[in-house]
Design an enzyme around this catalytic site. Structure first.
Site, mmCIF file in Angstrom:
data_model
loop_
_atom_site.group_PDB
_atom_site.id
_atom_site.type_symbol
_atom_site.label_atom_id
_atom_site.label_comp_id
_atom_site.label_asym_id
_atom_site.label_seq_id
_atom_site.Cartn_x
_atom_site.Cartn_y
_atom_site.Cartn_z
ATOM 1 N N SER A 112 17.141 -19.801 1.039
ATOM 2 C CA SER A 112 17.009 -20.735 2.165
ATOM 3 C C SER A 112 15.559 -21.159 2.369
ATOM 4 O O SER A 112 15.291 -22.301 2.749
ATOM 5 C CB SER A 112 17.536 -20.098 3.452
ATOM 6 O OG SER A 112 18.912 -19.827 3.338
ATOM 7 N N ASP A 128 6.069 -1.230 -8.850
ATOM 8 C CA ASP A 128 6.013 -0.181 -9.868
ATOM 9 C C ASP A 128 6.614 1.145 -9.412
ATOM 10 O O ASP A 128 6.556 1.489 -8.231
ATOM 11 C CB ASP A 128 4.556 0.075 -10.270
ATOM 12 C CG ASP A 128 3.991 -1.015 -11.148
ATOM 13 O OD1 ASP A 128 4.738 -1.552 -11.978
ATOM 14 O OD2 ASP A 128 2.786 -1.332 -11.012
ATOM 15 N N LEU A 137 2.694 -10.252 -0.228
ATOM 16 C CA LEU A 137 3.395 -11.481 -0.601
ATOM 17 C C LEU A 137 2.357 -12.540 -0.921
ATOM 18 O O LEU A 137 1.346 -12.651 -0.226
ATOM 19 C CB LEU A 137 4.266 -11.941 0.573
ATOM 20 C CG LEU A 137 5.173 -10.867 1.179
ATOM 21 C CD1 LEU A 137 5.740 -11.334 2.504
ATOM 22 C CD2 LEU A 137 6.270 -10.505 0.207
ATOM 23 N N GLU A 138 2.588 -13.307 -1.973
ATOM 24 C CA GLU A 138 1.707 -14.424 -2.322
ATOM 25 C C GLU A 138 2.465 -15.701 -2.007
ATOM 26 O O GLU A 138 3.231 -16.193 -2.823
ATOM 27 C CB GLU A 138 1.315 -14.385 -3.802
ATOM 28 C CG GLU A 138 0.619 -13.105 -4.221
ATOM 29 C CD GLU A 138 1.566 -12.107 -4.868
ATOM 30 O OE1 GLU A 138 2.715 -12.469 -5.164
ATOM 31 O OE2 GLU A 138 1.145 -10.961 -5.061
#
Length: 194
Positions: A112, A128, A137-138
């Site tokens: 969304s 990892d 978050l990018e």
């Protein structure tokens, strides 16, 4: 093997995987668990730096990063962070995640939000084995309109896979782990690469 919802619930109940605060079972569906947006952000400042030499001398890369990245920005609950078209920002999940050394996690953005142009993780969506901390978050706004992002909104979904064995070098045991136990939107530490 990717974990299904009942296995995710069991792994959380048994403490094999930790997510704090623990999501309700309604947020665990199919093969994912929903995660929410935290309140820590970083952005690129207006700057005159023509480029960042990613393979340049460590001191120069460090100086360039300090010039272009903002200090941590804390957004209060109920307030909005505005991500404008073509802008990149860093943020964190509200949840802190701990994985054992035989589980790898994957972060996916919400469909969304993607349909509005929001990329939640530009490329780095693997968590990892041995990870402990919030997930950075990018964000990138590939849409045409500014997007208002608010702490606690549903932002993505985590899935988990069992490895073929236990990792010999899990993230939390590595001496070169640059983002170990991160709790805020930590900017790039590419200057610490060998």
């Amino acid at each position: 093997m990717r974990l299904c919802d009942t296995d995710i619930e069991r792994y959380l109940d048994e403490g094999i995987i930790e997510i704090i605060p623990r999501p309700s079972n309604e947020k665990i569906t199919g093969a994912t668990v929903d995660v929410r947006l935290g309140n820590s952000f970083r952005v690129f400042r207006e700057h005159a730096t023509p480029y960042i030499d990613l393979s340049g001398p460590r001191e120069e890369v460090t100086a360039q990063l300090h010039k272009v990245m903002s200090e941590e920005i804390i957004i209060a609950d109920g307030e909005a962070f505005f991500l404008h078209p073509g802008e990149l920002a860093l943020a964190t999940t509200l949840e802190s995640v701990t994985l054992p050394d035989n589980v790898v996690g994957w972060l996916d953005g919400r469909s969304s939000l993607a349909r509005l142009g929001l990329m939640v993780h530009v490329t780095a969506h693997r968590i990892d084995p041995g990870w402990q901390g919030k997930i950075v978050l990018e964000f990138f706004n590939a849409g045409k309109l500014p997007l208002a992002l608010r702490p606690n909104m549903a932002i993505g979904a985590l899935s988990f896979e069992i490895l073929s064995g236990h990792a010999a070098k899990p993230y939390n045991a590595r001496k070169d782990a640059k983002y170990k136990n991160q709790q805020s939107a930590v900017s790039s530490r590419i200057n610490q690469d060998d």
